[in-house]
Design an enzyme around this catalytic site. Structure first.
Site, mmCIF file in Angstrom:
data_model
loop_
_atom_site.group_PDB
_atom_site.id
_atom_site.type_symbol
_atom_site.label_atom_id
_atom_site.label_comp_id
_atom_site.label_asym_id
_atom_site.label_seq_id
_atom_site.Cartn_x
_atom_site.Cartn_y
_atom_site.Cartn_z
ATOM 1 N N SER A 5 -44.448 -41.343 -13.326
ATOM 2 C CA SER A 5 -44.541 -39.992 -14.160
ATOM 3 C C SER A 5 -43.298 -40.005 -14.619
ATOM 4 O O SER A 5 -43.313 -38.525 -14.378
ATOM 5 C CB SER A 5 -45.552 -39.673 -13.896
ATOM 6 O OG SER A 5 -47.247 -40.322 -13.378
ATOM 7 N N CYS A 6 -42.684 -39.750 -15.887
ATOM 8 C CA CYS A 6 -41.259 -39.124 -16.053
ATOM 9 C C CYS A 6 -41.670 -38.881 -17.038
ATOM 10 O O CYS A 6 -41.885 -38.758 -17.818
ATOM 11 C CB CYS A 6 -40.054 -41.149 -16.104
ATOM 12 S SG CYS A 6 -40.558 -42.112 -14.728
ATOM 13 N N THR A 7 -39.720 -38.228 -17.856
ATOM 14 C CA THR A 7 -39.465 -38.119 -18.698
ATOM 15 C C THR A 7 -38.134 -38.428 -19.015
ATOM 16 O O THR A 7 -37.614 -38.959 -18.462
ATOM 17 C CB THR A 7 -39.321 -36.713 -18.667
ATOM 18 O OG1 THR A 7 -40.257 -35.809 -18.146
ATOM 19 C CG2 THR A 7 -39.306 -35.710 -20.176
ATOM 20 N N ASN A 26 -36.023 -39.598 -15.588
ATOM 21 C CA ASN A 26 -36.408 -38.102 -14.633
ATOM 22 C C ASN A 26 -36.793 -39.332 -13.796
ATOM 23 O O ASN A 26 -38.082 -39.780 -14.588
ATOM 24 C CB ASN A 26 -36.647 -37.440 -14.109
ATOM 25 C CG ASN A 26 -36.349 -35.828 -14.437
ATOM 26 O OD1 ASN A 26 -34.842 -36.664 -14.577
ATOM 27 N ND2 ASN A 26 -36.616 -34.824 -14.902
ATOM 28 N N GLU A 98 -40.495 -45.234 -18.733
ATOM 29 C CA GLU A 98 -41.509 -44.497 -18.865
ATOM 30 C C GLU A 98 -42.927 -44.665 -19.068
ATOM 31 O O GLU A 98 -43.511 -44.953 -20.266
ATOM 32 C CB GLU A 98 -40.884 -43.147 -20.317
ATOM 33 C CG GLU A 98 -41.558 -42.524 -20.762
ATOM 34 C CD GLU A 98 -40.971 -41.160 -19.549
ATOM 35 O OE1 GLU A 98 -41.841 -40.654 -20.063
ATOM 36 O OE2 GLU A 98 -40.047 -41.211 -19.232
#
Length: 470
Positions: A5-7, A26, A98
Protein backbone atom coordinates in the site's frame (compact mmCIF):
# COMPACT_ATOMS: atom_id res chain seq x y z
CA UNK A 1 2.74 -11.65 -0.04
CA UNK A 2 -0.01 -9.06 0.07
CA UNK A 3 0.32 -6.19 -2.38
CA UNK A 4 1.96 -3.12 -0.93
CA UNK A 5 0.00 0.00 0.00
CA UNK A 6 2.17 2.79 -1.35
CA UNK A 7 2.13 6.45 -2.33
CA UNK A 8 3.61 7.65 -5.63
CA UNK A 9 4.64 10.94 -7.23
CA UNK A 10 5.45 11.82 -10.85
CA UNK A 11 6.75 15.23 -11.98
CA UNK A 12 7.21 16.41 -15.58
CA UNK A 13 10.39 18.07 -16.89
CA UNK A 14 8.90 21.55 -17.30
CA UNK A 15 7.48 21.45 -13.78
CA UNK A 16 10.97 21.15 -12.27
CA UNK A 17 13.47 23.93 -11.83
CA UNK A 18 16.35 21.95 -13.35
CA UNK A 19 14.52 20.12 -16.13
CA UNK A 20 14.65 16.75 -14.37
CA UNK A 21 11.85 14.23 -14.59
CA UNK A 22 11.10 12.72 -11.19
CA UNK A 23 9.20 9.56 -10.32
CA UNK A 24 9.10 8.22 -6.78
CA UNK A 25 7.27 5.97 -4.39
CA UNK A 26 7.13 4.75 -0.82
CA UNK A 27 7.18 0.95 -0.78
CA UNK A 28 4.81 0.17 2.10
CA UNK A 29 4.27 -3.38 3.30
CA UNK A 30 5.63 -4.33 6.72
CA UNK A 31 7.10 -2.33 9.58
CA UNK A 32 10.13 -4.61 9.78
CA UNK A 33 10.98 -6.25 6.45
CA UNK A 34 14.48 -5.51 5.11
CA UNK A 35 15.29 -4.39 1.59
CA UNK A 36 18.53 -4.65 -0.35
CA UNK A 37 19.94 -2.42 -3.10
CA UNK A 38 21.79 -4.08 -5.97
CA UNK A 39 23.13 -3.55 -9.47
CA UNK A 40 22.52 -6.29 -12.02
CA UNK A 41 25.28 -6.23 -14.66
CA UNK A 42 24.63 -6.36 -18.39
CA UNK A 43 24.25 -9.99 -19.39
CA UNK A 44 24.44 -11.74 -22.77
CA UNK A 45 23.15 -15.27 -22.30
CA UNK A 46 23.71 -17.99 -24.91
CA UNK A 47 19.99 -18.73 -25.01
CA UNK A 48 16.69 -17.18 -23.87
CA UNK A 49 16.13 -17.29 -20.12
CA UNK A 50 13.12 -18.85 -18.40
CA UNK A 51 11.63 -16.85 -15.55
CA UNK A 52 9.17 -18.32 -13.06
CA UNK A 53 7.40 -16.15 -10.50
CA UNK A 54 7.41 -17.54 -6.96
CA UNK A 55 4.39 -15.39 -6.24
CA UNK A 56 1.99 -16.46 -9.00
CA UNK A 57 3.79 -19.28 -10.82
CA UNK A 58 3.86 -17.32 -14.09
CA UNK A 59 6.50 -18.64 -16.50
CA UNK A 60 8.02 -16.38 -19.13
CA UNK A 61 10.72 -16.85 -21.72
CA UNK A 62 12.91 -13.76 -21.59
CA UNK A 63 15.44 -12.43 -24.13
CA UNK A 64 19.10 -13.42 -24.17
CA UNK A 65 20.29 -9.82 -23.76
CA UNK A 66 19.69 -8.16 -20.38
CA UNK A 67 20.54 -4.52 -19.74
CA UNK A 68 22.32 -3.48 -16.56
CA UNK A 69 19.89 -2.07 -13.98
CA UNK A 70 19.58 -1.10 -10.33
CA UNK A 71 16.92 -2.66 -8.09
CA UNK A 72 15.75 -2.98 -4.47
CA UNK A 73 14.85 -6.66 -3.97
CA UNK A 74 13.49 -8.30 -0.82
CA UNK A 75 15.88 -9.71 1.77
CA UNK A 76 14.44 -13.17 1.11
CA UNK A 77 13.42 -14.79 -2.16
CA UNK A 78 10.87 -17.05 -0.45
CA UNK A 79 7.97 -14.98 -1.79
CA UNK A 80 9.71 -13.78 -4.93
CA UNK A 81 11.99 -10.96 -5.99
CA UNK A 82 9.94 -7.76 -5.56
CA UNK A 83 12.71 -5.68 -7.17
CA UNK A 84 10.40 -2.64 -7.05
CA UNK A 85 12.43 0.20 -8.58
CA UNK A 86 15.48 0.91 -10.69
CA UNK A 87 17.20 2.62 -13.61
CA UNK A 88 18.67 0.69 -16.52
CA UNK A 89 21.73 1.38 -18.67
CA UNK A 90 19.58 3.01 -21.37
CA UNK A 91 18.28 5.62 -18.95
CA UNK A 92 14.85 4.11 -18.32
CA UNK A 93 13.40 4.27 -14.81
CA UNK A 94 10.64 2.06 -13.48
CA UNK A 95 8.81 1.78 -10.15
CA UNK A 96 6.31 -1.02 -9.51
CA UNK A 97 3.80 -0.96 -7.99
CA UNK A 98 1.19 1.38 -6.57
CA UNK A 99 -1.47 -1.06 -5.38
CA UNK A 100 -5.00 -0.18 -6.49
CA UNK A 101 -8.44 -1.76 -6.56
CA UNK A 102 -11.00 -2.38 -9.27
CA UNK A 103 -14.74 -2.41 -8.64
CA UNK A 104 -16.85 -5.60 -8.52
CA UNK A 105 -18.76 -4.94 -11.75
CA UNK A 106 -15.57 -4.74 -13.84
CA UNK A 107 -14.10 -7.81 -12.16
CA UNK A 108 -17.28 -9.76 -12.83
CA UNK A 109 -16.50 -9.66 -16.56
CA UNK A 110 -12.69 -9.66 -16.47
CA UNK A 111 -11.54 -11.14 -13.16
CA UNK A 112 -7.99 -10.98 -11.93
CA UNK A 113 -5.81 -13.92 -12.98
CA UNK A 114 -4.13 -15.70 -10.02
CA UNK A 115 -1.40 -17.05 -12.30
CA UNK A 116 -0.82 -13.74 -14.12
CA UNK A 117 1.88 -11.12 -13.80
CA UNK A 118 2.10 -9.28 -10.47
CA UNK A 119 4.17 -6.69 -8.62
CA UNK A 120 6.71 -9.33 -7.61
CA UNK A 121 7.89 -9.85 -11.19
CA UNK A 122 7.23 -6.62 -13.05
CA UNK A 123 10.56 -4.82 -12.72
CA UNK A 124 12.51 -8.03 -13.39
CA UNK A 125 10.70 -8.92 -16.62
CA UNK A 126 10.39 -5.38 -18.02
CA UNK A 127 13.21 -3.03 -17.00
CA UNK A 128 16.17 -5.01 -18.43
CA UNK A 129 14.53 -5.16 -21.87
CA UNK A 130 13.36 -1.62 -22.73
CA UNK A 131 15.11 1.47 -24.12
CA UNK A 132 12.48 4.11 -23.40
CA UNK A 133 9.71 4.80 -20.91
CA UNK A 134 7.08 4.32 -23.61
CA UNK A 135 8.62 0.97 -24.56
CA UNK A 136 8.32 -0.06 -20.90
CA UNK A 137 4.62 0.79 -20.93
CA UNK A 138 4.04 -1.20 -24.11
CA UNK A 139 5.99 -4.24 -22.91
CA UNK A 140 4.17 -4.43 -19.59
CA UNK A 141 0.83 -3.77 -21.28
CA UNK A 142 1.40 -6.64 -23.68
CA UNK A 143 2.29 -8.97 -20.81
CA UNK A 144 -0.96 -8.03 -19.04
CA UNK A 145 -2.96 -8.63 -22.22
CA UNK A 146 -1.31 -12.00 -22.84
CA UNK A 147 -1.03 -13.49 -19.36
CA UNK A 148 -3.41 -11.41 -17.29
CA UNK A 149 -2.57 -9.82 -13.94
CA UNK A 150 -3.37 -11.01 -10.44
CA UNK A 151 -3.60 -7.47 -9.06
CA UNK A 152 -4.79 -3.99 -9.92
CA UNK A 153 -1.74 -1.75 -9.89
CA UNK A 154 -0.18 1.52 -10.97
CA UNK A 155 3.30 1.45 -12.49
CA UNK A 156 5.63 4.42 -13.01
CA UNK A 157 8.01 4.82 -15.98
CA UNK A 158 10.36 7.63 -16.97
CA UNK A 159 13.31 8.53 -19.15
CA UNK A 160 14.91 11.91 -19.79
CA UNK A 161 12.09 12.93 -22.13
CA UNK A 162 8.85 11.87 -20.48
CA UNK A 163 7.10 10.15 -17.59
CA UNK A 164 4.25 7.65 -17.94
CA UNK A 165 1.81 6.14 -15.46
CA UNK A 166 0.21 2.78 -16.31
CA UNK A 167 -2.76 1.29 -14.48
CA UNK A 168 -4.17 -2.23 -14.68
CA UNK A 169 -7.92 -2.03 -14.18
CA UNK A 170 -8.89 -5.71 -14.36
CA UNK A 171 -7.47 -9.07 -15.38
CA UNK A 172 -6.45 -7.97 -18.89
CA UNK A 173 -7.39 -4.29 -19.31
CA UNK A 174 -4.93 -1.42 -18.85
CA UNK A 175 -4.36 2.23 -19.70
CA UNK A 176 -1.40 4.57 -19.45
CA UNK A 177 -1.10 8.35 -19.51
CA UNK A 178 1.90 10.49 -20.27
CA UNK A 179 2.36 13.04 -17.49
CA UNK A 180 2.21 16.51 -19.06
CA UNK A 181 5.64 18.15 -18.97
CA UNK A 182 4.38 21.09 -16.89
CA UNK A 183 2.44 19.01 -14.38
CA UNK A 184 2.67 16.44 -11.59
CA UNK A 185 0.59 13.63 -10.11
CA UNK A 186 0.30 12.18 -6.61
CA UNK A 187 -1.30 8.73 -6.38
CA UNK A 188 -2.44 6.78 -3.32
CA UNK A 189 -3.83 3.26 -3.77
CA UNK A 190 -6.68 4.15 -6.11
CA UNK A 191 -7.04 3.94 -9.85
CA UNK A 192 -6.31 7.54 -10.69
CA UNK A 193 -6.24 8.12 -14.48
CA UNK A 194 -9.35 9.99 -15.58
CA UNK A 195 -10.60 10.78 -19.09
CA UNK A 196 -8.90 8.83 -21.89
CA UNK A 197 -8.40 10.50 -25.27
CA UNK A 198 -8.11 7.53 -27.58
CA UNK A 199 -6.83 9.74 -30.41
CA UNK A 200 -4.04 11.34 -28.40
CA UNK A 201 -0.42 10.16 -28.38
CA UNK A 202 -0.41 10.94 -24.65
CA UNK A 203 -2.45 7.80 -23.94
CA UNK A 204 -1.77 4.10 -24.44
CA UNK A 205 -4.24 1.32 -23.69
CA UNK A 206 -5.24 -2.28 -24.20
CA UNK A 207 -6.65 -2.61 -27.74
CA UNK A 208 -9.79 -4.37 -26.48
CA UNK A 209 -10.71 -1.94 -23.71
CA UNK A 210 -13.42 0.00 -25.57
CA UNK A 211 -15.14 -3.09 -26.94
CA UNK A 212 -14.91 -4.73 -23.53
CA UNK A 213 -16.62 -1.79 -21.86
CA UNK A 214 -19.29 -1.50 -24.54
CA UNK A 215 -20.06 -5.23 -24.52
CA UNK A 216 -20.59 -5.27 -20.76
CA UNK A 217 -22.40 -1.91 -20.64
CA UNK A 218 -19.68 -0.29 -18.58
CA UNK A 219 -19.48 2.67 -20.94
CA UNK A 220 -21.86 4.33 -23.37
CA UNK A 221 -20.44 5.23 -26.75
CA UNK A 222 -20.10 8.96 -27.51
CA UNK A 223 -19.67 9.73 -23.80
CA UNK A 224 -16.46 10.53 -21.97
CA UNK A 225 -14.36 7.46 -21.20
CA UNK A 226 -13.35 8.06 -17.56
CA UNK A 227 -11.13 5.15 -16.58
CA UNK A 228 -11.24 5.99 -12.88
CA UNK A 229 -15.04 5.99 -12.81
CA UNK A 230 -15.47 2.89 -14.98
CA UNK A 231 -12.85 0.66 -13.35
CA UNK A 232 -12.05 2.18 -9.97
CA UNK A 233 -13.55 2.48 -6.51
CA UNK A 234 -15.01 5.44 -4.65
CA UNK A 235 -16.17 4.50 -1.18
CA UNK A 236 -15.76 5.33 2.50
CA UNK A 237 -12.52 3.38 2.74
CA UNK A 238 -11.01 5.46 -0.06
CA UNK A 239 -11.91 8.67 1.73
CA UNK A 240 -10.10 7.58 4.88
CA UNK A 241 -7.19 5.62 3.46
CA UNK A 242 -6.46 7.08 0.03
CA UNK A 243 -7.77 10.49 -0.99
CA UNK A 244 -6.38 12.27 2.11
CA UNK A 245 -2.85 11.34 1.00
CA UNK A 246 -3.42 12.84 -2.44
CA UNK A 247 -4.70 15.97 -0.71
CA UNK A 248 -1.61 16.04 1.51
CA UNK A 249 0.71 15.97 -1.50
CA UNK A 250 -1.30 18.50 -3.47
CA UNK A 251 -1.67 20.95 -0.58
CA UNK A 252 2.13 21.17 -0.41
CA UNK A 253 2.84 21.37 -4.14
CA UNK A 254 -0.20 23.52 -5.00
CA UNK A 255 -1.09 25.38 -1.79
CA UNK A 256 -3.54 27.73 -3.52
CA UNK A 257 -5.93 24.86 -4.31
CA UNK A 258 -9.07 24.92 -2.17
CA UNK A 259 -9.69 21.25 -1.44
CA UNK A 260 -10.52 19.01 1.49
CA UNK A 261 -8.86 15.70 2.48
CA UNK A 262 -11.86 13.62 1.44
CA UNK A 263 -12.45 15.29 -1.93
CA UNK A 264 -12.02 13.24 -5.13
CA UNK A 265 -9.05 15.15 -6.51
CA UNK A 266 -7.80 15.49 -10.10
CA UNK A 267 -5.07 13.10 -11.24
CA UNK A 268 -3.03 15.81 -12.97
CA UNK A 269 -2.15 19.07 -11.20
CA UNK A 270 0.19 22.02 -11.64
CA UNK A 271 2.47 23.34 -8.93
CA UNK A 272 2.63 26.96 -7.82
CA UNK A 273 6.41 27.10 -8.32
CA UNK A 274 9.28 25.16 -9.91
CA UNK A 275 9.84 21.83 -8.15
CA UNK A 276 13.05 20.04 -7.18
CA UNK A 277 14.02 16.66 -5.81
CA UNK A 278 13.61 17.97 -2.26
CA UNK A 279 9.93 18.62 -3.00
CA UNK A 280 9.44 14.99 -3.98
CA UNK A 281 11.30 14.00 -0.81
CA UNK A 282 8.99 16.25 1.22
CA UNK A 283 5.86 14.66 -0.24
CA UNK A 284 7.05 11.09 0.35
CA UNK A 285 8.06 12.05 3.90
CA UNK A 286 4.81 13.83 4.73
CA UNK A 287 2.44 12.77 7.52
CA UNK A 288 -0.02 15.66 7.42
CA UNK A 289 2.65 17.89 8.96
CA UNK A 290 1.30 21.11 10.46
CA UNK A 291 -2.29 19.91 10.28
CA UNK A 292 -4.67 18.49 12.84
CA UNK A 293 -4.40 15.10 11.09
CA UNK A 294 -0.70 14.58 11.94
CA UNK A 295 -0.55 11.17 13.70
CA UNK A 296 2.45 12.29 15.78
CA UNK A 297 0.08 14.51 17.71
CA UNK A 298 2.11 17.66 17.13
CA UNK A 299 -1.04 19.77 17.50
CA UNK A 300 -2.68 17.52 20.09
CA UNK A 301 -6.01 17.15 18.28
CA UNK A 302 -8.61 14.39 18.30
CA UNK A 303 -8.32 14.07 14.49
CA UNK A 304 -4.67 12.97 14.51
CA UNK A 305 -5.51 9.37 13.56
CA UNK A 306 -8.43 10.14 11.28
CA UNK A 307 -6.58 9.50 8.00
CA UNK A 308 -3.77 7.27 6.77
CA UNK A 309 -0.59 9.36 6.22
CA UNK A 310 1.85 9.16 3.29
CA UNK A 311 4.87 8.32 5.45
CA UNK A 312 4.26 5.61 8.03
CA UNK A 313 6.02 2.83 9.92
CA UNK A 314 5.30 0.18 7.27
CA UNK A 315 7.50 1.82 4.63
CA UNK A 316 10.28 -0.59 3.67
CA UNK A 317 12.12 1.87 1.45
CA UNK A 318 11.39 5.09 -0.40
CA UNK A 319 12.91 6.05 -3.72
CA UNK A 320 13.03 8.91 -6.20
CA UNK A 321 14.34 8.22 -9.69
CA UNK A 322 15.73 11.45 -11.10
CA UNK A 323 16.21 11.55 -14.87
CA UNK A 324 18.50 14.50 -15.56
CA UNK A 325 18.69 16.10 -19.02
CA UNK A 326 22.21 17.42 -18.42
CA UNK A 327 23.66 13.96 -17.87
CA UNK A 328 24.33 10.92 -20.01
CA UNK A 329 21.32 8.63 -19.89
CA UNK A 330 21.84 5.63 -17.63
CA UNK A 331 25.01 7.17 -16.18
CA UNK A 332 24.26 10.51 -14.54
CA UNK A 333 20.62 9.75 -13.69
CA UNK A 334 20.18 9.32 -9.96
CA UNK A 335 18.52 6.62 -7.87
CA UNK A 336 17.75 8.38 -4.57
CA UNK A 337 17.11 5.75 -1.89
CA UNK A 338 15.93 6.01 1.72
CA UNK A 339 15.85 2.78 3.67
CA UNK A 340 12.93 2.39 6.06
CA UNK A 341 10.51 5.20 6.87
CA UNK A 342 10.94 8.17 4.54
CA UNK A 343 10.20 10.76 7.23
CA UNK A 344 12.83 9.27 9.54
CA UNK A 345 15.57 8.34 7.08
CA UNK A 346 18.02 9.95 4.67
CA UNK A 347 17.60 9.92 0.89
CA UNK A 348 21.02 8.92 -0.47
CA UNK A 349 21.87 9.58 -4.15
CA UNK A 350 23.32 6.72 -6.19
CA UNK A 351 24.40 7.39 -9.77
CA UNK A 352 22.82 5.05 -12.30
CA UNK A 353 26.25 4.48 -13.81
CA UNK A 354 27.60 2.70 -10.73
CA UNK A 355 28.73 -0.93 -11.13
CA UNK A 356 28.14 -2.12 -7.57
CA UNK A 357 26.44 -1.02 -4.39
CA UNK A 358 27.96 -0.67 -0.89
CA UNK A 359 28.11 -3.97 1.06
CA UNK A 360 25.77 -2.70 3.78
CA UNK A 361 23.06 -2.23 1.16
CA UNK A 362 23.37 -5.86 0.10
CA UNK A 363 22.87 -7.40 3.52
CA UNK A 364 20.22 -7.58 6.21
CA UNK A 365 17.74 -10.31 7.16
CA UNK A 366 14.74 -10.22 9.47
CA UNK A 367 16.96 -10.24 12.56
CA UNK A 368 18.67 -6.97 13.44
CA UNK A 369 22.07 -6.51 11.81
CA UNK A 370 24.13 -3.41 12.65
CA UNK A 371 25.99 -3.83 9.34
CA UNK A 372 22.81 -3.53 7.26
CA UNK A 373 21.84 -0.17 5.75
CA UNK A 374 18.19 -1.07 6.25
CA UNK A 375 18.64 -1.86 9.93
CA UNK A 376 20.83 1.19 10.50
CA UNK A 377 17.95 3.34 9.30
CA UNK A 378 15.35 1.41 11.31
CA UNK A 379 17.46 1.60 14.45
CA UNK A 380 17.53 5.41 14.28
CA UNK A 381 13.83 5.51 13.39
CA UNK A 382 12.78 3.47 16.43
CA UNK A 383 14.91 5.58 18.74
CA UNK A 384 13.30 8.75 17.38
CA UNK A 385 9.84 7.20 17.87
CA UNK A 386 10.55 6.80 21.58
CA UNK A 387 10.68 10.59 22.02
CA UNK A 388 9.35 11.87 18.71
CA UNK A 389 8.78 15.53 19.56
CA UNK A 390 12.14 15.91 21.29
CA UNK A 391 14.24 14.01 18.73
CA UNK A 392 12.64 14.70 15.36
CA UNK A 393 13.98 18.28 15.08
CA UNK A 394 17.54 16.92 15.29
CA UNK A 395 16.84 14.52 12.44
CA UNK A 396 15.30 17.26 10.30
CA UNK A 397 18.44 19.32 10.82
CA UNK A 398 20.52 16.35 9.68
CA UNK A 399 18.26 15.73 6.67
CA UNK A 400 18.79 19.32 5.53
CA UNK A 401 22.53 19.12 6.14
CA UNK A 402 22.96 15.90 4.20
CA UNK A 403 20.78 17.10 1.32
CA UNK A 404 23.04 20.13 0.87
CA UNK A 405 26.09 17.88 1.01
CA UNK A 406 24.64 15.50 -1.57
CA UNK A 407 23.63 18.25 -3.99
CA UNK A 408 27.17 19.62 -3.82
CA UNK A 409 28.58 16.13 -4.29
CA UNK A 410 26.40 15.59 -7.36
CA UNK A 411 27.60 18.84 -8.91
CA UNK A 412 31.24 17.85 -8.38
CA UNK A 413 30.63 14.38 -9.78
CA UNK A 414 28.98 15.91 -12.85
CA UNK A 415 32.15 17.88 -13.51
CA UNK A 416 34.26 14.75 -13.19
CA UNK A 417 31.99 12.87 -15.58
CA UNK A 418 32.37 15.58 -18.21
CA UNK A 419 36.09 14.77 -18.54
CA UNK A 420 35.82 11.00 -18.15
CA UNK A 421 37.88 9.36 -20.89
CA UNK A 422 35.63 6.39 -21.52
CA UNK A 423 32.74 4.28 -20.22
CA UNK A 424 34.92 2.47 -17.70
CA UNK A 425 36.20 5.76 -16.28
CA UNK A 426 32.65 7.11 -15.97
CA UNK A 427 31.50 3.93 -14.21
CA UNK A 428 34.37 4.24 -11.74
CA UNK A 429 33.48 7.87 -11.01
CA UNK A 430 29.81 6.99 -10.47
CA UNK A 431 30.65 4.07 -8.20
CA UNK A 432 33.13 6.03 -6.09
CA UNK A 433 30.76 8.97 -5.71
CA UNK A 434 27.87 6.70 -4.75
CA UNK A 435 29.99 4.88 -2.16
CA UNK A 436 31.13 8.21 -0.73
CA UNK A 437 27.53 9.43 -0.45
CA UNK A 438 26.52 6.22 1.28
CA UNK A 439 29.45 6.39 3.71
CA UNK A 440 28.65 10.01 4.56
CA UNK A 441 25.01 9.16 5.30
CA UNK A 442 25.99 6.14 7.39
CA UNK A 443 28.47 8.16 9.45
CA UNK A 444 26.07 11.03 10.05
CA UNK A 445 23.24 8.69 11.04
CA UNK A 446 25.51 6.86 13.48
CA UNK A 447 26.60 10.15 15.04
CA UNK A 448 23.01 11.27 15.47
CA UNK A 449 22.03 7.91 16.93
CA UNK A 450 24.81 8.24 19.51
CA UNK A 451 23.75 11.77 20.46
CA UNK A 452 20.08 10.85 20.80
CA UNK A 453 20.82 7.69 22.76
CA UNK A 454 22.66 9.73 25.37
CA UNK A 455 19.78 12.21 25.53
CA UNK A 456 17.27 9.35 25.84
CA UNK A 457 18.97 8.18 29.01
CA UNK A 458 17.78 11.35 30.74
CA UNK A 459 14.23 10.85 29.48
CA UNK A 460 13.63 7.49 31.15
CA UNK A 461 10.39 7.17 33.19
CA UNK A 462 12.56 5.67 35.92
CA UNK A 463 14.27 9.01 36.53
CA UNK A 464 13.29 10.59 39.85
CA UNK A 465 13.06 14.34 40.00
CA UNK A 466 13.43 16.14 43.33
CA UNK A 467 14.55 19.51 44.54
CA UNK A 468 16.50 17.86 47.33
CA UNK A 469 20.00 16.57 46.78
CA UNK A 470 20.28 13.08 48.24
Amino acid sequence: MNPSSCTSILIGKKATGDGSILIGRNEDSKAAWPKHFVVHPHEEYPQPQVFESKDTGLKLTLPKSWAKYTATPEWTSTYGLFEEDGINEYGVAMSATESAYANPRVLAFDPLVPTGIAEEAMVTVVLPFVKSAKAGVLRLGQLVETYGTSESNGILFADQQEAWYLETGSGHQWVAQRIPDDSYAVVANQLAIETIDFESADFLFAPTIRDFCLTHQLWQKHTSFNFRQIFGTDDATDRVYNTPRVWDGQRYLSPTLAHNPQDRLPFIQKANRPLYVEDAIHVLSSHFDETKYDPTGALGTSEQHQFRPISLAKTQEAHILQMRPTSQAGVGDIHWLAMGVAAQSLFVPFFAGLTQTPPDYQTGVLQFDANSAYWQAKQLSVLIDSHFRQFMPSLITLQNKTLSHFLNSIAKTDQALKVAKDTAAAAKICTQASFANSHYAKTEMANLYSDLLIKACDLSPLNFKTDTNL
